[in-house]
Design a protein around this motif. Sequence first.
Motif, PDB file in Angstrom:
ATOM      1  N   LEU A  25      -5.256   8.873   2.370  1.00  0.00           N
ATOM      2  CA  LEU A  25      -5.608   7.647   1.643  1.00  0.00           C
ATOM      3  C   LEU A  25      -4.924   7.612   0.279  1.00  0.00           C
ATOM      4  O   LEU A  25      -4.458   6.557  -0.162  1.00  0.00           O
ATOM      5  N   SER A  26      -4.853   8.759  -0.369  1.00  0.00           N
ATOM      6  CA  SER A  26      -4.176   8.828  -1.661  1.00  0.00           C
ATOM      7  C   SER A  26      -2.686   8.509  -1.529  1.00  0.00           C
ATOM      8  O   SER A  26      -2.102   7.857  -2.394  1.00  0.00           O
ATOM      9  N   ASP A  27      -2.073   8.963  -0.429  1.00  0.00           N
ATOM     10  CA  ASP A  27      -0.665   8.655  -0.189  1.00  0.00           C
ATOM     11  C   ASP A  27      -0.440   7.160  -0.002  1.00  0.00           C
ATOM     12  O   ASP A  27       0.654   6.653  -0.246  1.00  0.00           O
ATOM     13  N   MET A  28      -1.473   6.450   0.451  1.00  0.00           N
ATOM     14  CA  MET A  28      -1.379   4.995   0.628  1.00  0.00           C
ATOM     15  C   MET A  28      -1.922   4.259  -0.598  1.00  0.00           C
ATOM     16  O   MET A  28      -2.215   3.074  -0.535  1.00  0.00           O
ATOM     17  N   SER A  29      -2.088   4.978  -1.703  1.00  0.00           N
ATOM     18  CA  SER A  29      -2.571   4.430  -2.980  1.00  0.00           C
ATOM     19  C   SER A  29      -3.985   3.872  -2.879  1.00  0.00           C
ATOM     20  O   SER A  29      -4.345   2.935  -3.586  1.00  0.00           O
ATOM     21  N   VAL A  30      -4.796   4.438  -2.011  1.00  0.00           N
ATOM     22  CA  VAL A  30      -6.208   4.070  -1.922  1.00  0.00           C
ATOM     23  C   VAL A  30      -7.004   5.139  -2.644  1.00  0.00           C
ATOM     24  O   VAL A  30      -6.933   6.322  -2.308  1.00  0.00           O
ATOM     25  N   GLY A  31      -7.751   4.751  -3.657  1.00  0.00           N
ATOM     26  CA  GLY A  31      -8.554   5.707  -4.403  1.00  0.00           C
ATOM     27  C   GLY A  31      -7.739   6.604  -5.301  1.00  0.00           C
ATOM     28  O   GLY A  31      -8.082   7.762  -5.500  1.00  0.00           O
TER      29      GLY A  31
END
Length: 125
Positions: A90-96
Amino acid sequence: MKHSSRPVFLNLLQIKMPVGALTSFTHRVTGVLLAASVPVALYLLELSLRNEQGFDDASRLFGHPVVKVVVFVALWTLAHHLLAGIRHLLSDMSVGSTFVTARRSAWWVNVGGLALALVAAGVWL
């Protein structure tokens, strides 16, 4: 000669890392533990499928208190690695990715991994 302000001796136990760094480091350690546990799991599976005596031996082994602790650690390892992996994806997809959200999600991974392991151990025991 210019003296460097960098530490000469690096003691990881004395460094105060943020929760996100600890979660990331633990994700790597759990990945190594999971990879190392594959041969043991395959051996136990093969032993249990070999014959009736092998199944009884494997069942008896899982009744030993030390093995129960090892299985609980393996359950925690799997749960933590899964949750931390989802967090990293999710972090790699800029989520959160904001500081507050990333810190909160790191805490959720740490607490959630332990909670999932406790639930799985409760079902197993």
